[in-house]
Design an enzyme around this catalytic site. Structure first.
Site, PDB file in Angstrom:
ATOM      1  N   TYR A  64       0.961  -1.243  -0.101  1.00 45.56           N
ATOM      2  CA  TYR A  64       0.045  -0.091   0.080  1.00 45.56           C
ATOM      3  C   TYR A  64       0.853   1.397  -0.065  1.00 45.56           C
ATOM      4  O   TYR A  64       1.928   1.361   0.542  1.00 45.56           O
ATOM      5  CB  TYR A  64      -0.949  -0.109   1.421  1.00 45.56           C
ATOM      6  CG  TYR A  64      -2.255  -0.456   0.859  1.00 45.56           C
ATOM      7  CD1 TYR A  64      -3.155   0.559  -0.153  1.00 45.56           C
ATOM      8  CD2 TYR A  64      -2.885  -1.451   1.466  1.00 45.56           C
ATOM      9  CE1 TYR A  64      -4.442   0.400  -0.401  1.00 45.56           C
ATOM     10  CE2 TYR A  64      -4.581  -1.685   1.020  1.00 45.56           C
ATOM     11  CZ  TYR A  64      -4.998  -0.844   0.015  1.00 45.56           C
ATOM     12  OH  TYR A  64      -6.324  -0.976  -0.201  1.00 45.56           O
ATOM     13  N   GLU A  66      -0.627   4.853  -0.274  1.00 42.48           N
ATOM     14  CA  GLU A  66      -1.353   5.904  -0.549  1.00 42.48           C
ATOM     15  C   GLU A  66      -0.496   7.253  -0.243  1.00 42.48           C
ATOM     16  O   GLU A  66       0.343   7.241   0.361  1.00 42.48           O
ATOM     17  CB  GLU A  66      -2.653   6.016   0.219  1.00 42.48           C
ATOM     18  CG  GLU A  66      -3.699   5.091  -0.178  1.00 42.48           C
ATOM     19  CD  GLU A  66      -4.954   4.750   0.482  1.00 42.48           C
ATOM     20  OE1 GLU A  66      -5.057   5.844   1.564  1.00 42.48           O
ATOM     21  OE2 GLU A  66      -5.510   3.680   0.447  1.00 42.48           O
ATOM     22  N   ASP A 241      -6.598  15.393 -23.334  1.00 42.85           N
ATOM     23  CA  ASP A 241      -6.529  14.059 -23.149  1.00 42.85           C
ATOM     24  C   ASP A 241      -6.077  13.243 -24.289  1.00 42.85           C
ATOM     25  O   ASP A 241      -6.643  13.130 -25.377  1.00 42.85           O
ATOM     26  CB  ASP A 241      -8.174  13.502 -22.711  1.00 42.85           C
ATOM     27  CG  ASP A 241      -7.992  11.910 -22.609  1.00 42.85           C
ATOM     28  OD1 ASP A 241      -7.389  11.259 -22.879  1.00 42.85           O
ATOM     29  OD2 ASP A 241      -9.103  11.652 -22.372  1.00 42.85           O
ATOM     30  N   THR A 270      -3.352   7.521 -21.137  1.00 43.71           N
ATOM     31  CA  THR A 270      -3.289   6.129 -20.677  1.00 43.71           C
ATOM     32  C   THR A 270      -1.822   5.912 -21.084  1.00 43.71           C
ATOM     33  O   THR A 270      -1.319   6.805 -21.689  1.00 43.71           O
ATOM     34  CB  THR A 270      -4.311   5.386 -21.296  1.00 43.71           C
ATOM     35  OG1 THR A 270      -4.166   5.587 -22.567  1.00 43.71           O
ATOM     36  CG2 THR A 270      -5.699   5.482 -20.712  1.00 43.71           C
ATOM     37  N   LYS A 273      -1.711   2.478 -24.786  1.00 48.67           N
ATOM     38  CA  LYS A 273      -2.340   2.450 -26.171  1.00 48.67           C
ATOM     39  C   LYS A 273      -1.107   2.800 -27.129  1.00 48.67           C
ATOM     40  O   LYS A 273      -0.075   1.922 -27.110  1.00 48.67           O
ATOM     41  CB  LYS A 273      -3.235   3.740 -26.391  1.00 48.67           C
ATOM     42  CG  LYS A 273      -4.562   3.394 -25.618  1.00 48.67           C
ATOM     43  CD  LYS A 273      -5.573   4.409 -25.995  1.00 48.67           C
ATOM     44  CE  LYS A 273      -6.973   4.151 -25.107  1.00 48.67           C
ATOM     45  NZ  LYS A 273      -7.125   4.968 -23.703  1.00 48.67           N
ATOM     46  N   ARG A 279      -1.347  -1.319 -18.646  1.00 51.05           N
ATOM     47  CA  ARG A 279      -2.511  -0.640 -18.668  1.00 51.05           C
ATOM     48  C   ARG A 279      -2.429   0.519 -17.409  1.00 51.05           C
ATOM     49  O   ARG A 279      -1.942  -0.012 -16.250  1.00 51.05           O
ATOM     50  CB  ARG A 279      -3.736  -1.475 -18.160  1.00 51.05           C
ATOM     51  CG  ARG A 279      -3.880  -2.710 -19.191  1.00 51.05           C
ATOM     52  CD  ARG A 279      -5.162  -3.479 -19.172  1.00 51.05           C
ATOM     53  NE  ARG A 279      -6.011  -2.365 -19.441  1.00 51.05           N
ATOM     54  CZ  ARG A 279      -6.443  -2.079 -20.989  1.00 51.05           C
ATOM     55  NH1 ARG A 279      -5.706  -2.749 -21.757  1.00 51.05           N
ATOM     56  NH2 ARG A 279      -7.349  -1.411 -21.107  1.00 51.05           N
TER      57      ARG A 279
HETATM   58  N1  DSN Z   1     -11.267   2.657 -24.438  1.00 52.47           N
HETATM   59  C1  DSN Z   1     -10.426   3.240 -25.018  1.00 52.47           C
HETATM   60  C2  DSN Z   1     -10.822   3.145 -26.465  1.00 52.47           C
HETATM   61  O1  DSN Z   1     -10.868   2.145 -27.134  1.00 52.47           O
HETATM   62  O2  DSN Z   1     -10.669   4.245 -27.035  1.00 52.47           O
HETATM   63  C3  DSN Z   1     -10.673   4.687 -24.583  1.00 52.47           C
HETATM   64  O3  DSN Z   1     -11.056   4.862 -23.351  1.00 52.47           O
END
Ligand code: DSN
Length: 478
Positions: A64, A66, A241, A270, A273, A279
């Protein structure tokens, strides 16, 4: 035969798991086999490196932590501090940001942290001030009522869902749609492109607290310099974003006006991607918002995941290597080759092409809904996802679009020649699929007719296309 380190590591891990619950070990092995065989065109997915994957399976998972580096609510966080600080340092260096917060577990979480930081920074409320100075327990019912009213009435202007915006930019299925009074900007119906004059007009009329840019299904670049000017003209905080295109920013394909970091007050992303990490999520900002951002946990996040932060540090270190820039450029080259291959075969694309990692097909030209097309392609070994197109007559569930992207196939090493072959496979499936009917004879938006022999043939061709590009070539599970 002596095994290399990667095979040894993954084989040993599976052996240990198999001794406890063999079905989990089998499912993990099956997932690798499925990923190896299918043509993965989901624009938001990728294949993380073995080092990134392996960094997640260890004792950090038990800790943990935090709070933030050096200011924890738990004892014994010195090693977590090391990996969190490393991940943040790599992120700052990679993106040229003053501050990086690497705890968010996902993009939704990263956006929540950003919304909280902006509200906490901008909203004048005695109740909020109390909450900020960690006197949450002292808030009375009346304080909470005032806080909810004051925070909930704030305005957000973001890209509309059907133009490619994201749920977390103020839409009802996400808490942002309940927290904010939201209005959206769309795209020009003739070109499919963002019309900055219209965005400026909407901002002048609506006067948002937050102007959001970023998308999950817009196949073009966004000029963040112009968006910042619009935000400044109405006193809004400008948030970007960049979850989908963070890899293109990291790889310096998007620079100048198209790099959000120098222009936005706060940037979220994120890490899994186009950035090709584990992730997770991340927030970048300047010094003004850093303190509020660092309060993300426990304000809106559950305990940080130190094993994932370690993996973020590994992946961000990889993204700082020179070959990542080459990878990022190849993502875009491949997406453009795929788009050109489809256009040549008569497929209708939103905006007619792409200048990022994704291509949005309007499959109404094939007489199909997105749902029918998605399933027919899946039957044929091609993994995509359905997506709304601007002003979609079929709504967000059935849709009229298919979104495809090239980050994953580019990681495997496929190039522009294979993209043309991929376009041929997609076109063949879509042109040979017919919309189906309901039992009462009315047209169905979900049912479709595709000769299983053709689906099987395309599936084999998709696998053949991948044979020269093995996934995790050094990993042999035996
Ligand atoms: N779920 C993602 C996507 O596929 O674009 C975005 O959050």
């Amino acid at each position: 035969m002596s095994l290399n380190a990667e095979s040894t590591a993954f084989r040993s891990a599976l052996e240990v798991i198999r001794a406890v619950e063999p079905r989990v070990a089998d499912a993990i092995g099956a997932e690798l086999a499925d990923q190896r065989e299918s043509l993965k065109l989901i624009a938001s997915e990728n294949y993380a490196s073995p080092a990134t994957l392996l960094a997640m399976g260890n004792w950090f998972s038990d800790k943990y932590a935090e709070g933030t580096v050096g200011r924890r609510f738990y004892a014994g966080c010195q090693n977590v501090d090391t990996v969190e600080a490393l991940a943040a340092e790599h992120a700052r260096e990679l993106f040229g940001a003053a501050h990086a917060y690497v705890q968010p577990h996902s993009g939704i979480d990263a956006n929540l942290v950003a919304f909280w930081a902006i509200l906490a920074d901008r909203v004048e409320s005695p109740a909020l001030k109390k909450a900020q100075v960690r006197q949450v327990n002292d808030l009375t019912e009346a304080d909470w009522f005032a806080l909810r009213r004051e925070l909930g009435n704030q305005r957000m202007l973001g890209m509309s869902l059907d133009a490619g915006g994201h749920l977390t930019h103020g839409f009802r299925p996400n808490i942002s749609g309940k927290m904010f009074d939201q209005r959206s900007y769309g795209t020009d119906p003739a070109t499919g492109l963002i019309d900055y004059d219209r965005v400026a007009e909407a901002a002048r009329e609506f006067k948002p607290l937050i102007l959001v840019a970023g998308y999950s299904a817009y196949p073009r670049k966004v000029n963040f310099r112009i968006m910042r000017e619009i935000a400044d003209s109405v006193g809004a905080t400008f948030m970007v974003d960049m979850a989908h295109f963070a890899g293109l920013v990291a790889g310096k394909v998007f620079t100048g006006d198209f790099d959000p970091v120098p222009h936005a007050h706060i940037v979220t992303t994120t890490t899994h991607k186009s950035l090709r990490g584990p992730r997770g999520g991340m927030v970048l900002c300047g010094p003004e918002l850093a303190d509020q951002v660092d309060r993300g946990c426990p304000m809106v996040l559950g305990g940080p995941l130190p094993h994932v932060m370690g993996a973020k540090a590994v992946a961000l270190a990889e993204a700082r290597r020179p070959d990542f820039a080459d990878y990022a450029q190849r993502i875009v080259d491949n997406a453009q080759a795929l788009a050109e291959g489809l256009v040549r075969r008569g497929t209708k694309l939103v905006t007619g092409g792409t200048d990022n990692h994704l291509v949005l097909l309007d499959v109404s030209g094939y007489g199909l809904t997105g749902r029918q097309a998605e399933q027919a392609l899946l039957d044929s070994g091609i993994v995509t996802n359905r997506n709304a197109v601007p002003q979609d007559p079929n709504g967000a569930w059935y849709t009229s679009g298919i979104r495809i992207g090239t980050p994953a196939l580019t990681t495997r090493g496929l190039g522009v020649a294979e993209m043309d072959a991929t376009a041929e496979l997609i076109h063949t499936v879509l042109s040979q699929t017919q919309a189906g009917s309901n039992p009462d004879g009315t047209p169905s938006k979900a049912k479709y007719v595709l000769d299983p022999a053709l689906a099987d043939k395309i599936s084999k061709q998709a696998t053949e296309l991948l044979t020269g590009f093995p996934l995790y070539p050094a990993v042999d599970l035996g």
